[in-house]
Design a protein around this motif. Structure first.
Motif, PDB file in Angstrom:
ATOM      1  N   LEU A 239       0.841  -1.210   0.000  1.00 28.97           N
ATOM      2  CA  LEU A 239       0.000   0.000   0.000  1.00 28.97           C
ATOM      3  C   LEU A 239       0.874   1.258   0.000  1.00 28.97           C
ATOM      4  O   LEU A 239       0.602   2.218  -0.721  1.00 28.97           O
ATOM      5  CB  LEU A 239      -0.942  -0.010   1.211  1.00 28.97           C
ATOM      6  CG  LEU A 239      -2.023   1.076   1.244  1.00 28.97           C
ATOM      7  CD1 LEU A 239      -2.966   0.950   0.059  1.00 28.97           C
ATOM      8  CD2 LEU A 239      -2.828   1.001   2.523  1.00 28.97           C
ATOM      9  N   ASN A 240       1.948   1.209   0.778  1.00 25.86           N
ATOM     10  CA  ASN A 240       2.872   2.357   0.831  1.00 25.86           C
ATOM     11  C   ASN A 240       3.562   2.612  -0.503  1.00 25.86           C
ATOM     12  O   ASN A 240       3.997   3.731  -0.779  1.00 25.86           O
ATOM     13  CB  ASN A 240       3.930   2.132   1.919  1.00 25.86           C
ATOM     14  CG  ASN A 240       3.501   2.741   3.246  1.00 25.86           C
ATOM     15  OD1 ASN A 240       2.761   3.720   3.277  1.00 25.86           O
ATOM     16  ND2 ASN A 240       3.958   2.158   4.337  1.00 25.86           N
ATOM     17  N   SER A 241       3.665   1.573  -1.343  1.00 24.36           N
ATOM     18  CA  SER A 241       4.409   1.719  -2.607  1.00 24.36           C
ATOM     19  C   SER A 241       3.597   2.437  -3.694  1.00 24.36           C
ATOM     20  O   SER A 241       4.161   2.863  -4.695  1.00 24.36           O
ATOM     21  CB  SER A 241       4.833   0.343  -3.117  1.00 24.36           C
ATOM     22  OG  SER A 241       3.722  -0.338  -3.676  1.00 24.36           O
ATOM     23  N   TYR A 242       2.303   2.560  -3.518  1.00 23.08           N
ATOM     24  CA  TYR A 242       1.480   3.174  -4.577  1.00 23.08           C
ATOM     25  C   TYR A 242       1.706   4.682  -4.640  1.00 23.08           C
ATOM     26  O   TYR A 242       1.332   5.418  -3.723  1.00 23.08           O
ATOM     27  CB  TYR A 242      -0.011   2.906  -4.341  1.00 23.08           C
ATOM     28  CG  TYR A 242      -0.410   1.458  -4.448  1.00 23.08           C
ATOM     29  CD1 TYR A 242       0.057   0.649  -5.486  1.00 23.08           C
ATOM     30  CD2 TYR A 242      -1.286   0.886  -3.523  1.00 23.08           C
ATOM     31  CE1 TYR A 242      -0.321  -0.689  -5.576  1.00 23.08           C
ATOM     32  CE2 TYR A 242      -1.672  -0.437  -3.613  1.00 23.08           C
ATOM     33  CZ  TYR A 242      -1.178  -1.222  -4.654  1.00 23.08           C
ATOM     34  OH  TYR A 242      -1.558  -2.535  -4.739  1.00 23.08           O
ATOM     35  N   GLU A 243       2.293   5.125  -5.736  1.00 24.12           N
ATOM     36  CA  GLU A 243       2.593   6.554  -5.846  1.00 24.12           C
ATOM     37  C   GLU A 243       1.386   7.375  -6.252  1.00 24.12           C
ATOM     38  O   GLU A 243       1.394   8.604  -6.134  1.00 24.12           O
ATOM     39  CB  GLU A 243       3.760   6.759  -6.816  1.00 24.12           C
ATOM     40  CG  GLU A 243       5.070   6.328  -6.161  1.00 24.12           C
ATOM     41  CD  GLU A 243       6.282   6.455  -7.064  1.00 24.12           C
ATOM     42  OE1 GLU A 243       6.127   6.936  -8.202  1.00 24.12           O
ATOM     43  OE2 GLU A 243       7.369   6.072  -6.611  1.00 24.12           O
ATOM     44  N   THR A 246      -1.746   9.724  -2.184  1.00 20.70           N
ATOM     45  CA  THR A 246      -0.987  10.705  -1.406  1.00 20.70           C
ATOM     46  C   THR A 246      -0.786  10.185   0.020  1.00 20.70           C
ATOM     47  O   THR A 246      -1.411   9.197   0.429  1.00 20.70           O
ATOM     48  CB  THR A 246      -1.757  12.040  -1.304  1.00 20.70           C
ATOM     49  OG1 THR A 246      -2.979  11.791  -0.585  1.00 20.70           O
ATOM     50  CG2 THR A 246      -2.086  12.613  -2.678  1.00 20.70           C
ATOM     51  N   GLU A 247       0.066  10.854   0.779  1.00 23.18           N
ATOM     52  CA  GLU A 247       0.251  10.511   2.187  1.00 23.18           C
ATOM     53  C   GLU A 247      -1.073  10.596   2.934  1.00 23.18           C
ATOM     54  O   GLU A 247      -1.376   9.776   3.794  1.00 23.18           O
ATOM     55  CB  GLU A 247       1.260  11.471   2.844  1.00 23.18           C
ATOM     56  CG  GLU A 247       2.708  11.169   2.523  1.00 23.18           C
ATOM     57  CD  GLU A 247       3.110   9.748   2.917  1.00 23.18           C
ATOM     58  OE1 GLU A 247       3.586   9.017   2.021  1.00 23.18           O
ATOM     59  OE2 GLU A 247       2.930   9.370   4.085  1.00 23.18           O
ATOM     60  N   GLU A 248      -1.867  11.599   2.570  1.00 21.85           N
ATOM     61  CA  GLU A 248      -3.169  11.773   3.221  1.00 21.85           C
ATOM     62  C   GLU A 248      -4.103  10.598   2.902  1.00 21.85           C
ATOM     63  O   GLU A 248      -4.798  10.088   3.786  1.00 21.85           O
ATOM     64  CB  GLU A 248      -3.788  13.101   2.756  1.00 21.85           C
ATOM     65  CG  GLU A 248      -4.908  13.587   3.649  1.00 21.85           C
ATOM     66  CD  GLU A 248      -5.734  14.700   2.985  1.00 21.85           C
ATOM     67  OE1 GLU A 248      -5.279  15.261   1.973  1.00 21.85           O
ATOM     68  OE2 GLU A 248      -6.830  14.975   3.495  1.00 21.85           O
ATOM     69  N   ASP A 249      -4.110  10.162   1.643  1.00 29.04           N
ATOM     70  CA  ASP A 249      -4.929   8.994   1.255  1.00 29.04           C
ATOM     71  C   ASP A 249      -4.524   7.776   2.091  1.00 29.04           C
ATOM     72  O   ASP A 249      -5.372   7.043   2.609  1.00 29.04           O
ATOM     73  CB  ASP A 249      -4.704   8.631  -0.218  1.00 29.04           C
ATOM     74  CG  ASP A 249      -5.203   9.698  -1.180  1.00 29.04           C
ATOM     75  OD1 ASP A 249      -6.109  10.464  -0.799  1.00 29.04           O
ATOM     76  OD2 ASP A 249      -4.673   9.763  -2.312  1.00 29.04           O
ATOM     77  N   LYS A 250      -3.193   7.573   2.193  1.00 27.61           N
ATOM     78  CA  LYS A 250      -2.692   6.391   2.905  1.00 27.61           C
ATOM     79  C   LYS A 250      -3.045   6.457   4.390  1.00 27.61           C
ATOM     80  O   LYS A 250      -3.413   5.452   5.001  1.00 27.61           O
ATOM     81  CB  LYS A 250      -1.175   6.270   2.712  1.00 27.61           C
ATOM     82  CG  LYS A 250      -0.813   5.845   1.297  1.00 27.61           C
ATOM     83  CD  LYS A 250       0.668   5.938   1.024  1.00 27.61           C
ATOM     84  CE  LYS A 250       0.941   5.668  -0.461  1.00 27.61           C
ATOM     85  NZ  LYS A 250       2.333   5.957  -0.850  1.00 27.61           N
ATOM     86  N   ARG A 251      -2.948   7.626   4.953  1.00 26.68           N
ATOM     87  CA  ARG A 251      -3.304   7.820   6.364  1.00 26.68           C
ATOM     88  C   ARG A 251      -4.773   7.446   6.591  1.00 26.68           C
ATOM     89  O   ARG A 251      -5.136   6.798   7.578  1.00 26.68           O
ATOM     90  CB  ARG A 251      -3.039   9.271   6.759  1.00 26.68           C
ATOM     91  CG  ARG A 251      -3.426   9.635   8.184  1.00 26.68           C
ATOM     92  CD  ARG A 251      -2.866  10.968   8.588  1.00 26.68           C
ATOM     93  NE  ARG A 251      -1.446  10.875   8.877  1.00 26.68           N
ATOM     94  CZ  ARG A 251      -0.948  10.521  10.066  1.00 26.68           C
ATOM     95  NH1 ARG A 251      -1.757  10.259  11.080  1.00 26.68           N
ATOM     96  NH2 ARG A 251       0.337  10.436  10.265  1.00 26.68           N
ATOM     97  N   LYS A 252      -5.618   7.869   5.648  1.00 28.25           N
ATOM     98  CA  LYS A 252      -7.046   7.526   5.743  1.00 28.25           C
ATOM     99  C   LYS A 252      -7.250   6.020   5.668  1.00 28.25           C
ATOM    100  O   LYS A 252      -7.992   5.435   6.452  1.00 28.25           O
ATOM    101  CB  LYS A 252      -7.831   8.200   4.607  1.00 28.25           C
ATOM    102  CG  LYS A 252      -8.053   9.688   4.822  1.00 28.25           C
ATOM    103  CD  LYS A 252      -8.799  10.274   3.642  1.00 28.25           C
ATOM    104  CE  LYS A 252      -9.083  11.765   3.861  1.00 28.25           C
ATOM    105  NZ  LYS A 252      -9.686  12.370   2.658  1.00 28.25           N
ATOM    106  N   ILE A 253      -6.598   5.387   4.710  1.00 30.40           N
ATOM    107  CA  ILE A 253      -6.801   3.945   4.489  1.00 30.40           C
ATOM    108  C   ILE A 253      -6.220   3.125   5.651  1.00 30.40           C
ATOM    109  O   ILE A 253      -6.829   2.155   6.099  1.00 30.40           O
ATOM    110  CB  ILE A 253      -6.170   3.516   3.140  1.00 30.40           C
ATOM    111  CG1 ILE A 253      -6.922   4.193   1.981  1.00 30.40           C
ATOM    112  CG2 ILE A 253      -6.197   2.000   2.981  1.00 30.40           C
ATOM    113  CD1 ILE A 253      -6.231   4.072   0.624  1.00 30.40           C
ATOM    114  N   PHE A 254      -5.058   3.513   6.140  1.00 30.46           N
ATOM    115  CA  PHE A 254      -4.421   2.772   7.234  1.00 30.46           C
ATOM    116  C   PHE A 254      -5.107   3.005   8.574  1.00 30.46           C
ATOM    117  O   PHE A 254      -5.046   2.165   9.463  1.00 30.46           O
ATOM    118  CB  PHE A 254      -2.956   3.185   7.389  1.00 30.46           C
ATOM    119  CG  PHE A 254      -2.015   2.472   6.458  1.00 30.46           C
ATOM    120  CD1 PHE A 254      -1.983   1.079   6.409  1.00 30.46           C
ATOM    121  CD2 PHE A 254      -1.150   3.181   5.648  1.00 30.46           C
ATOM    122  CE1 PHE A 254      -1.106   0.409   5.564  1.00 30.46           C
ATOM    123  CE2 PHE A 254      -0.265   2.519   4.804  1.00 30.46           C
ATOM    124  CZ  PHE A 254      -0.244   1.145   4.759  1.00 30.46           C
TER     125      PHE A 254
END
Ligand SMILES: [Zn+2]
Length: 266
Positions: A239-243, A246-254
């Motif tokens: 999940l972290n590798s998907y460019e 955004t960091e914000e998207d990842k924070r939401k998903i995690f």
């Protein structure tokens, strides 16, 4: 949003689809899961346990889910588990493995109870391990894993909290369509971030489209690690590798979407 646990009796070892062998003993397994959660700062995790009482938790991290493939058989027992706090999520429901869908009338009383008690429902969507129809589960059919099969439940229970485990997998476009149609519907990524090349393709397509359709706010991270603790690490790295996120998207998903969905902020 998607862990499993086992007992000394039910624990098994097998190679994961990526070739990694599971830990040799149940004790070793428990230890490895706990250290993986710690390493990646997982503060809460929904764990699916047969019968709803998890045996894995020592640190107050795990949120007990009730694992089943078939509809439960006693509404009073089910309600007691909720009232005692032993069941906080109804799922993973692997209905597809037992020849059911969530819309089957036999699930109806339990889904109604969940709506009344504000208990989230976690339904497995998509396929399963190769050859499973000839092993445990002669009634398993891929088409029963189509997210559209839960639409009757969504129509009948507008206040029910529900998420699609594995985000539809092969049916990811149906998962996206359903999320657009039903604004209360969430999805959990589950095994598709690591288990095999094909589901990893689905995961990437699902997330790219979800991003362009404005659905990132209802997608939650999960690993479905089963007997392979390394799945937690592999899925986080994926999940972290998907460019394209955004960091914000990842924070939401995690994190943030699950806090909202499970109402942990309360
Ligand atoms: Zn699972």
């Amino acid at each position: 949003m998607h862990l499993h646990d086992y007992t000394q009796q039910s624990y098994f070892t097998a190679p994961a689809p990526d070739g990694t062998i599971s830990p040799k003993s149940f004790e070793d397994y428990r230890e490895k899961v706990a250290s993986m959660l710690k390493k990646y700062n997982v503060t809460k995790a929904v764990v699916s346990t047969i019968g709803g009482k998890n045996k894995l938790d020592d640190a107050g991290i795990l949120i007990p889910g009730y694992f089943t493939n078939a509809p439960p058989s006693d509404t009073l027992v089910f309600k007691k588990l909720i009232e005692s706090g032993e069941l906080k999520v109804f799922g993973e429901i692997g209905a597809v493995y037992a020849g059911y869908t969530l819309s089957d009338p036999k699930f109806e009383p339990y889904v109604s109870i969940c709506e009344r008690y504000n208990i989230p429902v976690a339904i497995h969507t998509g396929g399963g391990p190769p050859g499973i129809t000839y092993q445990c589960c002669p009634k398993f059919r891929l088409y029963l894993g189509d997210p559209f099969t839960i639409e009757d439940v969504l129509a009948k229970h507008p206040k029910l909290k529900i998420y699609m485990m594995h985000s539809g997998e092969v049916f990811y476009e149906h998962a996206l369509r359903l999320m657009l149609q039903y604004p209360q519907l969430y999805s959990g990524l589950g095994a598709i971030l690591w288990i095999h090349e094909q589901p990893m393709d689905y995961a990437e397509n699902f997330l790219r489209k979800a991003k362009s359709y404005g659905l990132i706010d209802r997608i939650m991270y999960g690993s479905d690690q089963m007997v392979w603790p390394h799945g937690i690490e592999s899925s986080i790295k994926k999940l972290n590798s998907y460019e394209f996120l955004t960091e914000e998207d990842k924070r939401k998903i995690f994190y943030e979407n699950a806090v909202k969905f499970l109402e942990l902020d309360k």
